[in-house]
Design an enzyme around this catalytic site. Structure first.
Site, PDB file in Angstrom:
ATOM      1  N   LYS A 112     -29.871  16.824  14.483  1.00 31.06           N
ATOM      2  CA  LYS A 112     -30.414  16.725  13.120  1.00 31.06           C
ATOM      3  C   LYS A 112     -31.589  15.752  13.085  1.00 31.06           C
ATOM      4  O   LYS A 112     -32.533  15.930  12.322  1.00 31.06           O
ATOM      5  CB  LYS A 112     -29.326  16.310  12.128  1.00 31.06           C
ATOM      6  CG  LYS A 112     -28.209  17.349  12.024  1.00 31.06           C
ATOM      7  CD  LYS A 112     -27.852  17.742  10.606  1.00 31.06           C
ATOM      8  CE  LYS A 112     -27.163  19.094  10.608  1.00 31.06           C
ATOM      9  NZ  LYS A 112     -26.065  19.256   9.720  1.00 31.06           N
ATOM     10  N   LYS A 194     -26.631  28.421  16.660  1.00 34.71           N
ATOM     11  CA  LYS A 194     -25.423  28.711  15.888  1.00 34.71           C
ATOM     12  C   LYS A 194     -25.793  29.130  14.462  1.00 34.71           C
ATOM     13  O   LYS A 194     -26.776  28.627  13.914  1.00 34.71           O
ATOM     14  CB  LYS A 194     -24.476  27.506  15.895  1.00 34.71           C
ATOM     15  CG  LYS A 194     -24.598  26.613  14.705  1.00 34.71           C
ATOM     16  CD  LYS A 194     -23.414  25.691  14.502  1.00 34.71           C
ATOM     17  CE  LYS A 194     -23.705  24.852  13.258  1.00 34.71           C
ATOM     18  NZ  LYS A 194     -22.813  24.993  12.167  1.00 34.71           N
ATOM     19  N   LYS A 197     -25.596  27.045   7.740  1.00 38.40           N
ATOM     20  CA  LYS A 197     -25.879  27.123   6.313  1.00 38.40           C
ATOM     21  C   LYS A 197     -27.260  26.575   5.995  1.00 38.40           C
ATOM     22  O   LYS A 197     -27.864  26.939   5.002  1.00 38.40           O
ATOM     23  CB  LYS A 197     -24.858  26.283   5.552  1.00 38.40           C
ATOM     24  CG  LYS A 197     -23.529  26.950   5.439  1.00 38.40           C
ATOM     25  CD  LYS A 197     -22.730  26.297   4.348  1.00 38.40           C
ATOM     26  CE  LYS A 197     -21.549  25.539   4.863  1.00 38.40           C
ATOM     27  NZ  LYS A 197     -21.564  24.135   4.551  1.00 38.40           N
TER      28      LYS A 197
HETATM   29  P1  ATP Z   1     -24.658  23.285   8.693  1.00 36.82           P
HETATM   30  O1  ATP Z   1     -24.896  24.168   9.881  1.00 36.82           O
HETATM   31  O2  ATP Z   1     -25.642  23.459   7.605  1.00 36.82           O
HETATM   32  O3  ATP Z   1     -24.428  21.858   9.082  1.00 36.82           O
HETATM   33  P2  ATP Z   1     -22.186  24.574   8.679  1.00 36.82           P
HETATM   34  O4  ATP Z   1     -22.516  26.006   8.599  1.00 36.82           O
HETATM   35  O5  ATP Z   1     -21.849  23.965  10.005  1.00 36.82           O
HETATM   36  O6  ATP Z   1     -23.328  23.772   8.023  1.00 36.82           O
HETATM   37  P3  ATP Z   1     -19.878  23.245   7.495  1.00 36.82           P
HETATM   38  O7  ATP Z   1     -19.456  23.131   6.103  1.00 36.82           O
HETATM   39  O8  ATP Z   1     -20.432  22.015   8.108  1.00 36.82           O
HETATM   40  O9  ATP Z   1     -20.996  24.358   7.642  1.00 36.82           O
HETATM   41  O10 ATP Z   1     -18.708  23.863   8.364  1.00 36.82           O
HETATM   42  C1  ATP Z   1     -17.496  24.410   7.882  1.00 36.82           C
HETATM   43  C2  ATP Z   1     -16.705  24.941   9.058  1.00 36.82           C
HETATM   44  O11 ATP Z   1     -17.365  26.068   9.643  1.00 36.82           O
HETATM   45  C3  ATP Z   1     -16.541  23.931  10.222  1.00 36.82           C
HETATM   46  O12 ATP Z   1     -15.224  24.031  10.718  1.00 36.82           O
HETATM   47  C4  ATP Z   1     -17.525  24.393  11.245  1.00 36.82           C
HETATM   48  O13 ATP Z   1     -17.133  24.037  12.544  1.00 36.82           O
HETATM   49  C5  ATP Z   1     -17.490  25.890  11.047  1.00 36.82           C
HETATM   50  N1  ATP Z   1     -18.728  26.545  11.469  1.00 36.82           N
HETATM   51  C6  ATP Z   1     -19.961  26.300  11.005  1.00 36.82           C
HETATM   52  N2  ATP Z   1     -20.864  27.101  11.590  1.00 36.82           N
HETATM   53  C7  ATP Z   1     -20.184  27.890  12.455  1.00 36.82           C
HETATM   54  C8  ATP Z   1     -20.549  28.938  13.349  1.00 36.82           C
HETATM   55  N3  ATP Z   1     -21.792  29.308  13.476  1.00 36.82           N
HETATM   56  N4  ATP Z   1     -19.581  29.520  14.072  1.00 36.82           N
HETATM   57  C9  ATP Z   1     -18.314  29.134  13.938  1.00 36.82           C
HETATM   58  N5  ATP Z   1     -17.901  28.164  13.108  1.00 36.82           N
HETATM   59  C10 ATP Z   1     -18.810  27.542  12.374  1.00 36.82           C
END
Ligand code: ATP
Ligand code: LTN
Length: 327
Positions: A112, A194, A197
């Site tokens: 980040k 990955k 969001k």
């Molecule tokens: P950002 O990428 O914007 O930081 P995020 O998509 O990781 O957000 P979170 O709210 O931080 O969202 O994550 C919620 C859950 O989803 C966590 O358990 C995280 O590990 C899982 N997760 C997030 N992205 C993925 C992905 N691409 N594949 C599998 N699991 C994911």
């Protein structure tokens, strides 16, 4: 005694199928077996800049999606992190027992740091201590998360162990619970990153509230390769990622999936994948509309969740403060 499960989700951006397939789906499936607590982590959200009105509405949206996905507010405790003051308070105490070097090793922070153009806050650096506080406040046994959170759960164990070694047995050491398949769903536009969001590109993620048209368009445009064979091969990340999504939504075995698309091209597979995703999300989307028809209903469920979780958190915090010699 049932094992305690704790997990969190940030009320930022749009919840996508990566969040669903790696985390939310398992939270729903294991609710009856475990004593589950799910937290909408708004204090984590503000480690990056957020628009106040958007943040407020995202908190309700995420809650609505969790309930629509099948989290039962009677079985599980669902609450907003900032509604329970003990999270911020324990974070401060843990900060004082966490060597800076441990935090500097966190890969998510380092990533980040590179991505952020604006100044990076101390809060972003401290993100893992807040996550450790979330987990440790509730004597958590298991933390179901995607692969990207494994290092944070390991740090939580290290901080807990360090505190325990100074003050005697205080915190339970949590275990991460990471699915074997789908723990890292990749971006549709770039299968080397990955699904996230916070990624702005419109073809990057399938969001749980996407319309059928949007889902079809994103899947048809998803990056693959110039080969034709529909086969699970990790060296072909684009088609592999789409196949994993198909596998997780249908529950079919890999050989069955490969046999089904034998002799067919990527376009045929993508068309079917889009319909599978649309069919799987349809019931969730209609329940979401029911849940959010009256926004005060979601607020009341969240208030009730906080009032059931708060005594657990306050009990741990009181023990910790006493051990440290505060007050
Ligand atoms: P950002 O990428 O914007 O930081 P995020 O998509 O990781 O957000 P979170 O709210 O931080 O969202 O994550 C919620 C859950 O989803 C966590 O358990 C995280 O590990 C899982 N997760 C997030 N992205 C993925 C992905 N691409 N594949 C599998 N699991 C994911
Ligand atoms: N950092 C997590 C969200 C999160 C979390 C938690 C997950 C905050 N607190 C406690 C598990 C347990 C993420 O998904 N990015």
């Amino acid at each position: 005694m049932k094992k305690r499960v704790f997990s969190g989700i940030q009320p930022t951006g749009n919840i996508h199928i990566g969040n669903y397939l790696a985390a939310i789906k398992y939270w729903v499936a294991s609710q009856a077996e475990f004593d589950s607590i799910f937290c909408i982590v708004d204090l984590h959200a503000i480690t990056l800049p957020q628009e106040p009105n958007v943040l407020k509405s995202k908190i309700r949206e995420v809650a609505g999606l969790l309930f629509a996905a099948g989290i039962d507010p009677k079985l599980s405790k669902v609450f907003v992190q900032s509604h329970i003051g003990a999270h911020a308070e324990l974070t401060w105490i843990l900060n004082c027992f966490t060597p800076i070097g441990w935090m500097q090793r966190m890969t998510q922070f380092k990533q980040k740091l590179q991505e952020q153009q604006e100044q990076v806050s101390v809060g972003l650096f401290d993100y893992p201590a807040l996550m450790a506080a979330d987990i440790l406040l509730y004597d958590t046994d298991l933390v179901p998360v995607g692969e990207d959170q494994k290092q944070h759960v390991e740090l939580t164990r290290d901080v807990a162990q360090r505190f325990n070694s100074i003050y005697g047995e205080t915190f339970k050491l949590p275990e991460p619970l990471i699915p074997e398949t789908g723990s890292r769903i990749m971006g549709l536009d770039d299968p080397t990153k990955k699904m996230s969001k916070s990624e702005a590109s419109s073809g990057h993620a399938i969001n749980l509230l996407d319309s059928p048209e949007a889902i079809r368009a994103k899947i048809m445009r998803a990056t693959t390769d110039s080969l034709r064979e529909v086969r699970f091969d990790e060296n072909r990340p684009g088609i592999y990622n789409l196949l994993v999504i198909y596998e997780l939504f249908t529950g079919l075995s890999r050989p069955d999936i490969e046999a089904r698309f034998e002799g067919k091209g990527y376009a045929d597979f993508k068309q079917e994948l889009a319909e599978v995703i649309i069919d799987n999300l349809r019931p969730l989307q209609s329940r979401y509309r029911e849940f959010t028809a009256d926004p005060t209903y979601i607020d009341s469920l969240l208030a009730e969740g906080a009032s059931r979780a708060r005594p657990l958190a306050e009990k741990t915090l009181a023990i910790v403060k006493n051990k440290v010699g505060l007050g």
